[in-house]
Design a protein around this motif. Sequence first.
Motif, mmCIF file in Angstrom:
data_model
loop_
_atom_site.group_PDB
_atom_site.id
_atom_site.type_symbol
_atom_site.label_atom_id
_atom_site.label_comp_id
_atom_site.label_asym_id
_atom_site.label_seq_id
_atom_site.Cartn_x
_atom_site.Cartn_y
_atom_site.Cartn_z
ATOM 1 N N ASP A 1 0.627 -1.110 0.031
ATOM 2 C CA ASP A 1 -0.062 -0.049 -0.119
ATOM 3 C C ASP A 1 0.829 1.088 0.004
ATOM 4 O O ASP A 1 1.929 1.175 0.872
ATOM 5 C CB ASP A 1 -1.001 -0.014 1.214
ATOM 6 N N GLY B 1 1.330 5.664 -1.089
ATOM 7 C CA GLY B 1 0.682 6.879 -1.226
ATOM 8 C C GLY B 1 1.219 7.707 -2.417
ATOM 9 O O GLY B 1 2.304 7.318 -2.996
ATOM 10 N N GLU B 2 0.457 8.335 -2.804
ATOM 11 C CA GLU B 2 0.794 9.071 -4.267
ATOM 12 C C GLU B 2 1.767 9.864 -4.167
ATOM 13 O O GLU B 2 2.679 9.938 -5.292
ATOM 14 C CB GLU B 2 -0.408 10.215 -4.538
#
Length: 204
Positions: free
Chosen positions: A42, A44-45
């Motif tokens: 997972d 993040g941008e």
Amino acid sequence: MVVTEIRKIGKGNRYYLYVDDNLFGIIEAEILARHHMKQGLDIGEKELEKIKIENGDYACFNRGLAVLAKSMKSEKMLRDFLKGKGYPLQCIDRAIDKLKEYGYIDDESFCENYITTYSSSKSKRKIKYELLSKGVDEQIIEEKLATFEDEEEEAVCRRLAEKYLRNKEFDLKTKQKYFNSMLGKGFDYSLILKMWEEITNDRD
């Protein structure tokens, strides 16, 4: 956002990186390892954008280093090469700065090496023109060529003229081809004529 696939490309060290089942880009193995990238991660941008920039810098630097390992290049020559390979300008700037810092790019050394390599087969004018086209600063070229004496230029011209005219008839056609050849090497017309007259007179 989730890393959904990391697929190796051929036999090299690059991988296709898929995020949310969409191709994010081609990433170097070194960058994947640094960020512990794996399927199911997972992420993040902002972290992905950081990886993209870092990957571009890494790939651009190493591509430049590989090219320089094969032959010396001026800064402009390397910039043009990297641009042609599609690297972002920011990555190229950072790679060039790093390569200069490490001493892999040095236009003065490149200029000296170029003059040493070609001073026996080309005129000073021709060498200067070629170095300018490769992006070397004119002042650097002038300083390095200052050690190339006029007597050396004449000796080079004579050797090349003798080589060209060896075993040839001294007719008009030969003379025209000789002049075109020597002018193409950047020698002055007067010096070319002088060599023609001396060589033809010597053979007579």
